[in-house]
Design a protein around this motif. Structure first.
Motif, PDB file in Angstrom:
ATOM      1  N   LYS A 183       0.888  -1.212  -0.069  1.00  0.00           N
ATOM      2  CA  LYS A 183       0.180   0.124   0.269  1.00  0.00           C
ATOM      3  C   LYS A 183       0.764   1.307  -0.003  1.00  0.00           C
ATOM      4  O   LYS A 183       0.318   2.234  -0.454  1.00  0.00           O
ATOM      5  N   GLN A 184       1.953   1.209   0.507  1.00  0.00           N
ATOM      6  CA  GLN A 184       2.736   2.436   0.649  1.00  0.00           C
ATOM      7  C   GLN A 184       3.530   2.720  -0.701  1.00  0.00           C
ATOM      8  O   GLN A 184       3.994   3.932  -0.496  1.00  0.00           O
ATOM      9  N   THR A 241      11.142  -6.829  -9.809  1.00  0.00           N
ATOM     10  CA  THR A 241      12.538  -6.772  -8.735  1.00  0.00           C
ATOM     11  C   THR A 241      12.358  -5.269  -7.870  1.00  0.00           C
ATOM     12  O   THR A 241      13.206  -5.393  -6.937  1.00  0.00           O
ATOM     13  N   GLN A 242      12.051  -4.336  -8.725  1.00  0.00           N
ATOM     14  CA  GLN A 242      12.266  -2.989  -7.821  1.00  0.00           C
ATOM     15  C   GLN A 242      11.169  -2.802  -6.988  1.00  0.00           C
ATOM     16  O   GLN A 242      11.339  -1.931  -5.874  1.00  0.00           O
ATOM     17  N   LEU A 243       9.780  -3.104  -7.204  1.00  0.00           N
ATOM     18  CA  LEU A 243       8.774  -2.976  -6.488  1.00  0.00           C
ATOM     19  C   LEU A 243       8.088  -4.231  -5.891  1.00  0.00           C
ATOM     20  O   LEU A 243       7.156  -4.000  -5.058  1.00  0.00           O
ATOM     21  N   GLN A 244       8.609  -5.270  -5.963  1.00  0.00           N
ATOM     22  CA  GLN A 244       8.279  -6.541  -5.413  1.00  0.00           C
ATOM     23  C   GLN A 244       6.528  -6.866  -5.997  1.00  0.00           C
ATOM     24  O   GLN A 244       5.723  -7.017  -4.945  1.00  0.00           O
ATOM     25  N   ALA A 245       6.603  -6.387  -7.254  1.00  0.00           N
ATOM     26  CA  ALA A 245       4.945  -6.389  -7.527  1.00  0.00           C
ATOM     27  C   ALA A 245       4.395  -7.989  -8.062  1.00  0.00           C
ATOM     28  O   ALA A 245       5.434  -8.701  -8.789  1.00  0.00           O
ATOM     29  N   ASP A 246       3.291  -8.392  -7.699  1.00  0.00           N
ATOM     30  CA  ASP A 246       2.767  -9.243  -8.243  1.00  0.00           C
ATOM     31  C   ASP A 246       1.893  -8.996  -9.532  1.00  0.00           C
ATOM     32  O   ASP A 246       1.181  -7.811  -9.481  1.00  0.00           O
ATOM     33  N   ILE A 247       2.009  -9.870 -10.430  1.00  0.00           N
ATOM     34  CA  ILE A 247       1.232  -9.390 -11.661  1.00  0.00           C
ATOM     35  C   ILE A 247      -0.008 -10.267 -11.617  1.00  0.00           C
ATOM     36  O   ILE A 247      -0.156 -11.712 -11.724  1.00  0.00           O
ATOM     37  N   ARG A 248      -1.297  -9.400 -11.513  1.00  0.00           N
ATOM     38  CA  ARG A 248      -2.449 -10.410 -11.680  1.00  0.00           C
ATOM     39  C   ARG A 248      -2.923 -10.773 -13.076  1.00  0.00           C
ATOM     40  O   ARG A 248      -2.814  -9.972 -14.028  1.00  0.00           O
ATOM     41  N   LYS A 249      -3.170 -12.247 -12.969  1.00  0.00           N
ATOM     42  CA  LYS A 249      -3.406 -12.589 -14.408  1.00  0.00           C
ATOM     43  C   LYS A 249      -5.302 -12.388 -14.654  1.00  0.00           C
ATOM     44  O   LYS A 249      -6.068 -12.241 -13.871  1.00  0.00           O
ATOM     45  N   PHE A 297      -7.459  -0.547  -6.746  1.00  0.00           N
ATOM     46  CA  PHE A 297      -8.564  -1.599  -6.209  1.00  0.00           C
ATOM     47  C   PHE A 297      -7.699  -2.153  -4.612  1.00  0.00           C
ATOM     48  O   PHE A 297      -6.664  -2.424  -4.880  1.00  0.00           O
ATOM     49  N   GLU A 298      -8.430  -2.145  -3.665  1.00  0.00           N
ATOM     50  CA  GLU A 298      -8.100  -2.568  -2.569  1.00  0.00           C
ATOM     51  C   GLU A 298      -9.203  -3.548  -1.858  1.00  0.00           C
ATOM     52  O   GLU A 298     -10.435  -3.241  -1.887  1.00  0.00           O
ATOM     53  N   SER A 299      -8.235  -4.726  -1.560  1.00  0.00           N
ATOM     54  CA  SER A 299      -9.322  -5.849  -0.908  1.00  0.00           C
ATOM     55  C   SER A 299      -8.366  -6.702   0.074  1.00  0.00           C
ATOM     56  O   SER A 299      -7.150  -6.848  -0.063  1.00  0.00           O
ATOM     57  N   GLU A 300      -9.164  -7.253   1.123  1.00  0.00           N
ATOM     58  CA  GLU A 300      -8.316  -8.241   1.993  1.00  0.00           C
ATOM     59  C   GLU A 300      -8.089  -9.581   1.094  1.00  0.00           C
ATOM     60  O   GLU A 300      -7.182 -10.065   1.334  1.00  0.00           O
ATOM     61  N   LYS A 301      -8.871  -9.538  -0.037  1.00  0.00           N
ATOM     62  CA  LYS A 301      -8.645 -11.038  -0.795  1.00  0.00           C
ATOM     63  C   LYS A 301      -7.105 -10.862  -1.522  1.00  0.00           C
ATOM     64  O   LYS A 301      -6.417 -11.826  -1.884  1.00  0.00           O
ATOM     65  N   LEU A 302      -6.867  -9.567  -1.721  1.00  0.00           N
ATOM     66  CA  LEU A 302      -5.236  -9.265  -2.273  1.00  0.00           C
ATOM     67  C   LEU A 302      -4.163  -9.608  -1.284  1.00  0.00           C
ATOM     68  O   LEU A 302      -3.109  -9.916  -1.728  1.00  0.00           O
ATOM     69  N   GLY A 303      -4.769  -9.651  -0.073  1.00  0.00           N
ATOM     70  CA  GLY A 303      -3.521  -9.871   0.930  1.00  0.00           C
ATOM     71  C   GLY A 303      -3.486  -8.465   2.012  1.00  0.00           C
ATOM     72  O   GLY A 303      -3.950  -7.576   1.633  1.00  0.00           O
ATOM     73  N   ALA A 304      -2.893  -8.969   2.993  1.00  0.00           N
ATOM     74  CA  ALA A 304      -2.702  -8.033   4.088  1.00  0.00           C
ATOM     75  C   ALA A 304      -1.751  -6.852   3.509  1.00  0.00           C
ATOM     76  O   ALA A 304      -0.788  -6.888   2.993  1.00  0.00           O
ATOM     77  N   ASN A 305      -2.504  -5.395   3.723  1.00  0.00           N
ATOM     78  CA  ASN A 305      -1.739  -4.072   3.478  1.00  0.00           C
ATOM     79  C   ASN A 305      -1.118  -4.044   1.816  1.00  0.00           C
ATOM     80  O   ASN A 305      -0.163  -3.743   1.537  1.00  0.00           O
ATOM     81  N   LYS A 306      -2.081  -4.714   1.089  1.00  0.00           N
ATOM     82  CA  LYS A 306      -1.928  -4.746  -0.322  1.00  0.00           C
ATOM     83  C   LYS A 306      -2.747  -3.815  -1.019  1.00  0.00           C
ATOM     84  O   LYS A 306      -4.006  -3.588  -0.654  1.00  0.00           O
ATOM     85  N   LYS A 307      -2.641  -3.685  -2.276  1.00  0.00           N
ATOM     86  CA  LYS A 307      -3.468  -2.869  -3.278  1.00  0.00           C
ATOM     87  C   LYS A 307      -3.167  -3.120  -4.588  1.00  0.00           C
ATOM     88  O   LYS A 307      -2.062  -3.715  -4.844  1.00  0.00           O
TER      89      LYS A 307
END
Length: 809
Positions: A730-731, A801-809, A758-768
């Motif tokens: 989120k930060q 690598t830089q943002l530790q992002a996950d790519i939603r399919k 989009f923000e939801s608990e389904k994404l994981g804690a402290n995620k957007k």
């Protein structure tokens, strides 16, 4: 400046009509802003006539009314119903016949009409003095001198004063025109120039010099501060009777808006407006030790002024003190509560002096005392006129208040001032004025104005400047005098104008400013201009440490040069909100000021202020308030107008804005923007959010490329869009996403846009989740999937690598 026509004509050798005089004054630079008639008695008794009561009988239908017939010199007498108890046959009275208008002391004007009063016809009115504005008595009708002839106009009997009053828009340098004699000098100079003569001279008031009747009221005068007071004169007058002024003196003062107080004060005011020299009268009993000392008193000395207020003196305030060292008057500014003339005063000491203009102005503003005397002394009065004005006033006091001159005229003038000398050539006068004046015309005008020719040749002239013109010190000042007396409208407009081509700097700062102002105005913004001088209470001690403080502030609320633009804009917003103007888009070009190690700097800014609703409420949709992103859009557009690209966004603290962002171009901060803090809004009693952007205009112009044309060919090949959904902590700000994407350094990547969060608990804690679109384009060809996929793979890798992002399919 207010000037009386009748009063001015007392000093003129000829008497132009009021309208002619108005034209003359405007032509010579004393612009007449208004010309209004003054009447000592409203209406001046127009239409009223003298009548003789022929008969007076009881009204058949009213016990307190009388039926009269009145002879007003017409073919038939008037039948008038009168309610006055004192009306009687044979009286000479004031009659208002049908059609005449009377102006009572209280109440509205009344125009006479034929009327029936209790069934009897009345053809006018027999008047009491309060009914025609002549006095306050309503005990009965006025009974006049029996020798008066019926039909005589009442105005010929009472001769009410009438005058024309000019309001002249003086420029601050024209101290010489702040008196009736000063204006008369200019008029005479104009007439001399018009007729190529020197015969028109000001007719000064004539009186014999002061001859003391005794020396029983001696006064010693000491000037300790000669810088503050180069000249001081005074005289004692005994046996005065303080009381009302004669009507002629009251009328002259009232015509120019000065209230009559008593004969002594009125005389000093009269001489002030006649000669331009302020005077002050002391009760002689206040002069302990029979002495006057001009000096300063210790810092924070308490002094009670004429308005009964205690004031703390500054160590630089010039004071008039008595022999015991007690302050009697703030020199040239305001009198003291315990030394002025009262109804019980019998002996007075009259003062006339020249005080240092700078010291008077500083003291006047420091204490908030903007008196008639101070406004003249601060511009520099005529030092040669000090004794003349003193003797003029002393003669009037002896004449009108029964006083006797009780001392010799004491004139302390330690270092006689020399006249300013200015030299110029006749060719310079012609060149600067644009008019082909002859040498004789130039000399005639200057001599008529009181200049003394010290030396002249065929080409040049050296002049001594009269003390009444302290603003004259340069050859250009002489040119101005010649031009205005000859008449600015006499300067010919040339049929041809020759100019040399000039190249302006690139980029042209004024054109850049105009371009941005046009853009903002076209988008609904209003331009504001706020005061560069502001109130120190708006700022913290830290800011005030480098603020530029006013040495001589206009008021206590305007004491520093503004260190930031925000506060003056909030004043404007608060003013509008208090008047229910709640949806505001403002922009302002202005300067801020800072002091650093004894040096002073000014910086140019462009500021945007927005508050209220961006869309109005309608039946189709609700209104929406302006917000940070609304402001951000205009900020980006302004930068885009100037060709700025590749902006760097940095979140900051300590700017007083919440949130607070800086925009950098080439690592230089060019814009600070955000929301105004609640604490700052509370200072200005603003109860709705305000958004603010501050452009460092100097830096923006310095970074601006020389050409402001940013054109390119419209692409012939189609763009391709690809979307990614990134799951992030989120930060993580979108700015970090943009930075990671630009790090790929692909020429094909044209645009990055965030279109969903989009923000939801389904994404994981402290995620957007950010939904981001990427636009690709090659101006030379159509892109293939393989080329686009190659760039997308690099983008995904950077995000991971830089943002530790996950790519939603």
């Amino acid at each position: 400046m207010t000037i009386s026509y009748n009063w001015l004509c007392d000093y003129l050798p000829v008497k132009p009509t009021p309208q002619e005089l108005s034209t003359i004054l405007t032509r010579i630079g004393l612009e007449v802003e208004s010309l209004e008639q003054f009447e000592a008695v409203k209406g001046s008794f127009a239409g009223l006539v003298i009548g003789e009561v022929l008969t007076a009988e009881k009204h058949p239908n009213a016990d307190k009314l009388r039926l009269t017939t009145v002879n007003i010199g017409a073919a038939e007498p008037l039948h008038i119903v009168c309610g006055a108890p004192n009306v009687a046959v044979g009286q000479k009275v004031v009659v208002a016949p049908i059609g005449a208008t009377i102006y009572p002391v209280s109440g509205e004007p009344l125009t006479m009409k034929k009327a029936k009063i209790r069934g009897e016809e009345s053809q006018g009115m027999i008047c009491a003095e309060d009914e025609i504005g002549l006095g306050t008595s309503h005990d009965g009708i006025m009974v006049l001198d029996p020798s008066l002839v019926p039909g005589t106009p009442v105005s010929e009997v009472f001769k009410p004063a009438q005058d024309w009053i000019y309001e002249i828009g003086l420029t601050p340098n024209r101290m010489d025109a702040m008196s009736h004699i000063g204006v008369a000098k200019d008029v005479c100079a104009f007439l001399n120039n018009l007729e190529h003569t020197h015969k028109y001279q000001v007719q000064l008031p004539q009186f014999n010099g002061l001859v003391p009747a005794g020396t029983e009221l001696p006064v010693s005068i000491t000037i300790e501060n000669t810088d503050g007071c180069p000249r001081y004169a005074g005289v004692s007058i005994s046996g005065v009777t303080v009381g009302p002024s004669p009507e002629w003196l009251k009328t002259k003062l009232e015509a120019i808006g000065v209230r009559s107080i008593n004969n002594i004060v009125d005389i000093t005011n009269f001489v002030l407006h006649e000669t331009g020299q302020p005077l002050h009268a002391f009760d002689y009993a206040a002069l302990k030790g029979n002495a006057v000392v001009v000096k300063t008193l210790p810092q924070d000395t308490i002094f009670v002024t004429l308005d009964e207020k205690e004031r703390k003196l500054d160590a630089t305030d010039l004071m008039i003190c008595n022999g015991a060292g007690e302050g009697m008057c703030i020199a040239g500014v305001f009198g003291g509560a315990h030394s002025g003339v009262t109804d019980a005063t019998q002996n007075i000491f009259l003062e006339s002096a020249f005080f240092n203009p700078g010291m008077i102005r500083t003291t006047s503003f420091r204490h908030g005392l903007r008196t008639d005397a101070a406004t003249r002394f601060e511009k520099g009065v005529d030092i040669s006129n000090v004794v003349f004005a003193l003797e003029r006033a002393a003669n009037l006091i002896a004449e009108l208040a029964g006083g006797k001159i009780a001392s010799k005229v004491m004139d302390v003038y330690p270092a006689v001032k020399k006249k300013t000398e200015v030299e110029t050539t006749f060719a310079y006068v012609r060149k600067l004025s644009g008019s082909n004046y002859s040498n004789d015309k130039i000399k005639n005008i200057l001599v008529s104005l009181g200049f003394q020719i010290l030396h002249e040749t065929a080409e040049a002239i050296r002049l001594a400047v009269p003390f009444s013109k302290p603003d004259i010190s340069l050859p250009a000042d002489l040119v101005e005098e010649v031009m205005r007396i000859d008449g600015l409208d006499n300067i010919e407009i040339p049929s041809k104008v020759s100019i040399s081509p000039a190249l302006s700097a690139q980029p042209d700062p004024e054109k850049v400013k105009e371009k941005i102002a046009d853009y903002l105005a076209g988008n609904g913004y209003n331009e504001i201009f706020t005061n560069s001088i502001t109130n120190s209470k708006y700022y913290t001690d830290e800011v005030l440490a480098t603020a530029v403080k006013m040495m001589n502030s206009l008021t206590v609320e305007l004491d520093i040069m503004r260190p930031s633009m925000l506060e003056s804009g909030l004043e404007c917003i608060g003013y509008n909100l208090n008047r229910k103007n709640e949806n505001l888009l403002f922009f302002e070009f202005g300067k801020t000021y800072v002091a650093n190690n004894g040096k002073y700097f000014e910086n140019n800014h462009l500021c945007l202020y927005i508050t209220g609703q961006k869309t109005a409420e309608t039946w189709m949709h609700k209104g929406s308030a302006v917000d940070f992103y609304f402001l951000k859009g205009y900020v980006i557009n302004v930068l885009a107008q100037l060709g700025y690209r590749n902006l760097q966004w940095v979140e900051t603290e300590g700017t007083g804005l919440t949130p607070s962002w800086e925009i950098k171009v080439k690592n230089q901060v060019v814009v600070t923007l955000g929301g105004v803090s609640s604490q700052k809004l509370k200072q200005f009693d603003i109860k709705q959010p305000v958004w603010f952007a501050d452009f460092n205009w100097d830096k923006m112009l310095g970074l601006l490329q020389k050409s402001d044309n940013f054109y390119k060919e419209i692409p012939r090949f189609p763009a391709v869009r690809r979307d990614l959904a990134l799951v992030l902590d989120k930060q993580v700000k979108f700015a970090a996403v943009e930075a990671a994407a630009k790090a790929v350094k692909s020429a094909l990547l044209q645009e990055i846009n965030l279109f969903d969060v989009f923000e939801s608990e389904k994404l994981g804690a402290n995620k957007k989740s950010y939904a981001v679109s990427f636009t690709f384009l090659d101006p030379q060809k159509t892109l293939t999937d393989k080329e686009i996929d190659s760039v997308m793979e690099k983008l995904v890798k950077n995000f991971q690598t830089q943002l530790q992002a996950d790519i939603r399919k």
